[in-house]
Design a protein around this motif. Structure first.
Motif, PDB file in Angstrom:
ATOM      1  N   ASN A 197     -18.431 -12.439 -50.226  1.00 39.08           N
ATOM      2  CA  ASN A 197     -18.655 -12.853 -48.843  1.00 39.08           C
ATOM      3  C   ASN A 197     -18.506 -11.627 -47.942  1.00 39.08           C
ATOM      4  O   ASN A 197     -17.421 -11.343 -47.447  1.00 39.08           O
ATOM      5  N   HIS A 199      -8.888  -9.294 -51.652  1.00 42.39           N
ATOM      6  CA  HIS A 199      -9.547 -10.434 -52.284  1.00 42.39           C
ATOM      7  C   HIS A 199      -8.888 -11.736 -51.832  1.00 42.39           C
ATOM      8  O   HIS A 199      -7.736 -11.761 -51.404  1.00 42.39           O
ATOM      9  N   CYS A 200      -9.633 -12.818 -51.974  1.00 36.69           N
ATOM     10  CA  CYS A 200      -9.186 -14.141 -51.553  1.00 36.69           C
ATOM     11  C   CYS A 200      -9.120 -15.049 -52.790  1.00 36.69           C
ATOM     12  O   CYS A 200     -10.046 -15.069 -53.592  1.00 36.69           O
ATOM     13  N   TYR A 201      -8.041 -15.797 -52.930  1.00 38.40           N
ATOM     14  CA  TYR A 201      -7.845 -16.682 -54.081  1.00 38.40           C
ATOM     15  C   TYR A 201      -7.539 -18.100 -53.616  1.00 38.40           C
ATOM     16  O   TYR A 201      -6.828 -18.290 -52.638  1.00 38.40           O
ATOM     17  N   GLN A 243     -15.494  -9.216 -48.475  1.00 39.06           N
ATOM     18  CA  GLN A 243     -14.403  -9.919 -49.154  1.00 39.06           C
ATOM     19  C   GLN A 243     -14.888 -10.650 -50.402  1.00 39.06           C
ATOM     20  O   GLN A 243     -15.868 -11.394 -50.364  1.00 39.06           O
ATOM     21  N   ARG A 244     -14.176 -10.452 -51.488  1.00 36.97           N
ATOM     22  CA  ARG A 244     -14.443 -11.151 -52.738  1.00 36.97           C
ATOM     23  C   ARG A 244     -13.603 -12.426 -52.746  1.00 36.97           C
ATOM     24  O   ARG A 244     -12.371 -12.378 -52.714  1.00 36.97           O
ATOM     25  N   VAL A 245     -14.293 -13.579 -52.795  1.00 35.14           N
ATOM     26  CA  VAL A 245     -13.626 -14.875 -52.789  1.00 35.14           C
ATOM     27  C   VAL A 245     -13.708 -15.432 -54.214  1.00 35.14           C
ATOM     28  O   VAL A 245     -14.774 -15.832 -54.669  1.00 35.14           O
ATOM     29  N   TYR A 246     -12.582 -15.425 -54.911  1.00 33.55           N
ATOM     30  CA  TYR A 246     -12.566 -15.891 -56.297  1.00 33.55           C
ATOM     31  C   TYR A 246     -12.714 -17.406 -56.366  1.00 33.55           C
ATOM     32  O   TYR A 246     -12.222 -18.124 -55.500  1.00 33.55           O
ATOM     33  N   TRP A 250      -9.424 -20.504 -52.373  1.00 33.66           N
ATOM     34  CA  TRP A 250     -10.141 -21.102 -51.249  1.00 33.66           C
ATOM     35  C   TRP A 250     -11.506 -21.671 -51.599  1.00 33.66           C
ATOM     36  O   TRP A 250     -12.109 -22.369 -50.791  1.00 33.66           O
ATOM     37  N   PHE A 282     -16.614 -15.026 -58.781  1.00 30.53           N
ATOM     38  CA  PHE A 282     -16.355 -14.894 -57.360  1.00 30.53           C
ATOM     39  C   PHE A 282     -17.640 -15.011 -56.562  1.00 30.53           C
ATOM     40  O   PHE A 282     -18.741 -14.917 -57.092  1.00 30.53           O
TER      41      PHE A 282
END
Length: 171
Positions: free
Chosen positions: A76, A17-19, A79-82, A21, A73
């Motif tokens: 994408n 996961h991405c945090y 990928q889960r972009v929070y 951004w 989120f």
């Protein structure tokens, strides 16, 4: 969710996961926050780059959801972009015909209204809690005066816990 996103999730199920951004401000605008911006300060003090590309905004909005913990989120691909929230997960736009639309364009059925200590109006709808866009406070005041909404008072710091969402998701 877009079919291409669902396919990517099946193909690559374990993408981290991405945090930090992506952020949503109190006017329903999306912001990209690269590493330089993240180091410059927290959202919304330092917003980052506003996303103006119509197709990118539409893609984000079609794939915007929340998890079981109330973290919002954008899915994408794999990928889960929070998303960091300035106010609430939804920003409501009031339409001349009386409809309430979210910042993503989804129609919302209003269940109750809430007023915080700063005079900001929130609507609880079938989609969840959202803040009424500042440009729509005139029509919102009309709805209150006409008795369509009867706001209950509360403190804004109670929002996340009371309505089950997280403003700043973290790993």
């Amino acid at each position: 969710m877009d079919p291409i996103v669902e396919a990517a999730l099946k193909k690559w199920p374990n993408v981290p996961h991405c945090y930090g951004w992506l952020a949503l401000d109190a006017r329903g605008d999306w912001y990209m926050r690269d590493e330089r911006i993240q180091h410059a300060g927290p959202f919304p003090d330092v917003k980052g780059s506003r996303i103006n590309h119509d197709k990118l905004r539409a893609f984000i909005e079609r794939n915007y959801a929340s998890d079981e913990a109330g973290c919002w989120f954008f899915q994408n691909g794999p990928q889960r972009v929070y998303v960091e929230l300035e106010a609430t997960p939804w920003i409501w736009r009031l339409q001349p015909d009386g409809r309430v639309l979210s910042h993503t364009g989804a129609t919302a059925a209003v269940q109750s209204s809430w007023l915080d200590e700063a005079g900001r109006l929130y609507l609880l709808a079938d989609l969840g809690l959202g803040l009424v866009h500042t440009a729509d406070m005139g029509p919102a005041a009309d709805a209150v005066e006409q008795g369509r909404w009867t706001p209950q008072e509360f403190r804004s710091d109670e929002l996340p816990q009371r309505f089950g969402f997280v403003r700043r998701p973290s790993p």
